[in-house]
Design an enzyme around this catalytic site. Structure first.
Site, PDB file in Angstrom:
ATOM      1  N   CYS A 168      -1.937  26.887  59.138  1.00  0.00           N
ATOM      2  CA  CYS A 168      -2.928  25.841  58.851  1.00  0.00           C
ATOM      3  C   CYS A 168      -4.000  25.871  59.933  1.00  0.00           C
ATOM      4  CB  CYS A 168      -2.219  24.489  58.848  1.00  0.00           C
ATOM      5  SG  CYS A 168      -3.320  23.072  58.707  1.00  0.00           S
ATOM      6  N   THR A 185      -4.831  23.440  61.633  1.00  0.00           N
ATOM      7  CA  THR A 185      -4.244  22.678  62.742  1.00  0.00           C
ATOM      8  C   THR A 185      -3.552  23.603  63.733  1.00  0.00           C
ATOM      9  OG1 THR A 185      -3.892  20.810  61.268  1.00  0.00           O
ATOM     10  CG2 THR A 185      -2.616  20.822  63.306  1.00  0.00           C
ATOM     11  N   HIS A 194      -6.065  25.249  65.935  1.00  0.00           N
ATOM     12  CA  HIS A 194      -6.537  24.338  66.989  1.00  0.00           C
ATOM     13  C   HIS A 194      -5.544  24.307  68.151  1.00  0.00           C
ATOM     14  CE1 HIS A 194      -9.999  22.656  64.937  1.00  0.00           C
ATOM     15  NE2 HIS A 194      -9.274  22.472  63.855  1.00  0.00           N
ATOM     16  N   HIS A 208       3.941  23.391  60.172  1.00  0.00           N
ATOM     17  CA  HIS A 208       4.394  22.330  59.270  1.00  0.00           C
ATOM     18  C   HIS A 208       4.394  22.752  57.811  1.00  0.00           C
ATOM     19  CE1 HIS A 208       0.032  21.931  59.868  1.00  0.00           C
ATOM     20  NE2 HIS A 208       0.005  21.604  58.602  1.00  0.00           N
ATOM     21  N   CYS A 211       4.666   1.175  54.707  1.00  0.00           N
ATOM     22  CA  CYS A 211       5.948   1.839  54.463  1.00  0.00           C
ATOM     23  C   CYS A 211       6.855   0.947  53.615  1.00  0.00           C
ATOM     24  CB  CYS A 211       6.638   2.179  55.782  1.00  0.00           C
ATOM     25  SG  CYS A 211       6.050   3.710  56.538  1.00  0.00           S
ATOM     26  N   CYS A 251       1.161   4.896  56.277  1.00  0.00           N
ATOM     27  CA  CYS A 251       1.878   4.422  57.471  1.00  0.00           C
ATOM     28  C   CYS A 251       0.950   4.435  58.687  1.00  0.00           C
ATOM     29  CB  CYS A 251       3.085   5.318  57.744  1.00  0.00           C
ATOM     30  SG  CYS A 251       3.940   4.890  59.281  1.00  0.00           S
ATOM     31  N   ILE A 295      -7.948  24.944  50.839  1.00  0.00           N
ATOM     32  CA  ILE A 295      -7.709  23.682  50.124  1.00  0.00           C
ATOM     33  C   ILE A 295      -8.801  23.442  49.079  1.00  0.00           C
ATOM     34  CG2 ILE A 295      -7.451  21.178  50.391  1.00  0.00           C
ATOM     35  CD1 ILE A 295      -6.173  21.674  53.106  1.00  0.00           C
ATOM     36  N   ARG A 301     -14.856  34.054  50.632  1.00  0.00           N
ATOM     37  CA  ARG A 301     -14.153  32.878  50.107  1.00  0.00           C
ATOM     38  C   ARG A 301     -14.741  32.408  48.774  1.00  0.00           C
ATOM     39  NH1 ARG A 301     -11.788  29.601  55.357  1.00  0.00           N
ATOM     40  NH2 ARG A 301      -9.971  30.964  55.419  1.00  0.00           N
ATOM     41  N   LEU A 356     -11.840  14.829  52.107  1.00  0.00           N
ATOM     42  CA  LEU A 356     -10.705  15.345  52.869  1.00  0.00           C
ATOM     43  C   LEU A 356     -11.153  16.013  54.163  1.00  0.00           C
ATOM     44  CD1 LEU A 356      -7.468  15.999  52.509  1.00  0.00           C
ATOM     45  CD2 LEU A 356      -8.335  18.321  52.248  1.00  0.00           C
ATOM     46  N   ILE A 396      -9.211  10.811  52.162  1.00  0.00           N
ATOM     47  CA  ILE A 396      -7.918  11.365  51.724  1.00  0.00           C
ATOM     48  C   ILE A 396      -7.245  12.001  52.929  1.00  0.00           C
ATOM     49  CG2 ILE A 396      -6.757  13.012  50.208  1.00  0.00           C
ATOM     50  CD1 ILE A 396      -8.224  10.918  48.626  1.00  0.00           C
TER      51      ILE A 396
HETATM   52 ZN    ZN Z   1       5.095   3.051  58.632  1.00  0.00          ZN
END
Ligand code: ZN
Length: 349
Positions: free
Chosen positions: A38, A40, A43, A63, A99, A107, A175, A200, A262, A286
């Protein structure tokens, strides 16, 4: 076990041996089969300002994954040894207002797998059972490895109804490309995607974009005329994080148009609010995926014939991580998958 670790506060990653984690109460131990890289991860690898602020070394990165459950801790129900699983990388508190209301994607104390806690770039991974998504139907392993970003694309693309609508996507990263495929699958009339990377844009055409526009050489006005669009786009999906892209999107939306955002900008983004007000536009941020409505949609759309596999362009073994990260950084790629069961893969895999 082998793991790809940020060992110190600084650039670089090291493939090294770390203790295999043990599943505690309510947790499962997963043997990782394949992972996706990703932005991320890039980075964190390069140790930019965001990473220096956010990440504490040592940390196992990653992840995006698919794996096989090899052990379940006490109190785990409905997940069994041998299950093929991916996982939600946002770990939520379970106690805050959202949550408790079942809106876990909202959350207030979300932490990130492979960002705040040891992640999936390893031979084994421990995850709370509430974050595990069991693949109950056959799924391509490479596609299963990128369920996390595929989920970002689904969450964005299904934020507003697209059936029969004209859709504008700014940013043809992986994405954005997947969102183009999803919007077509969900019945959009036209899906126009913009970027400045010929590689791309070509890949976005393969994934089903009606028009993939290089904004350096063409204009959205011309595309809209070609497509005989009279009033502007109905749905926008901003995937680039670029201020000029969002401004252009706002300018090209029709009255009542709806925009899902996003792409994460790094600074303030000036927006023509007079246009937002007078055209009665909606802008919606998002982040992540809805747990687990997005995951349900992801699985059933694949069963219904959606094919996102062309977005995966490169595959490497885990010992080839440096080459994998360099390829990801080049931009001449879609998604890159690392195989954690083989140290090296033949070239062109
Ligand atoms: Zn939470």
């Amino acid at each position: 076990m082998k793991a790809l670790v940020k060992t110190d506060a600084g650039p670089g990653l090291e493939l090294t041996d770390v203790p295999t984690p043990r599943p505690g109460t309510g947790e499962v131990l997963i043997r990782v089969l394949r992972t996706g890289i990703c932005g991320t991860d890039l980075h964190i690898e390069s140790w930019d300002q965001w990473a220096a602020r956010t990440v504490r070394a040592p940390l196992v990165l990653g992840h995006e994954f698919v794996g096989e459950v090899v052990e379940t801790g006490p109190g785990v129900a409905d997940i069994s040894t041998g299950d093929l699983v991916s996982g939600e990388g946002h770990l939520v508190c379970g106690k805050c207002r959202n949550c408790l209301a079942g809106r876990r994607h909202l959350c207030i104390r979300t932490i990130g797998l492979g960002v705040h806690t040891d992640g999936a770039f390893a031979e084994y991974l421990v995850l709370p059972q509430s974050n595990v998504w069991v693949h109950r139907h056959p799924v391509d392993l490479d596609v299963a490895a990128i369920f996390d970003p595929y989920g970002n694309a689904v969450h964005t693309a299904l934020s507003f109804p697209v059936l029969g609508e004209d859709v504008l996507i700014t940013g043809a990263g992986p994405i954005g490309m997947m969102a183009a495929a999803i919007a077509r699958h969900a019945g959009a009339r036209n899906v126009v995607i913009t970027d400045v990377s010929p590689y791309r844009l070509e890949l976005a055409r393969k994934l089903g974009a009606t028009v993939a526009l290089d904004v350096r050489t063409g204009s959205l006005e011309e595309v809209m005329a070609e497509l005989r669009m009279a009033e502007g786009f109905d749905v926008g999906m901003e995937m680039s994080g670029r201020a000029d892209a969002l401004r252009e999107m706002v300018a090209r939306m029709g009255p009542g148009g709806r925009i899902a955002v996003l792409g994460l900008p790094t600074g303030d983004v000036p927006v023509d609010m007079a246009t937002v007000v007078t055209r009665m536009l909606t802008l919606r941020g998002i982040y992540g995926r809805e747990m687990f409505e997005t995951w349900y949609a992801m699985s059933v759309m694949l069963q219904g014939g959606l094919d996102i596999s062309p977005v995966i362009t490169h595959r490497f073994g885990y010992a080839q991580h440096a080459e994998a990260f360099a390829t990801a950084r080049s931009g001449q790629c879609g998604k890159i998958v690392i195989d954690w069961t083989r140290p090296t893969l033949p070239p062109g895999a």
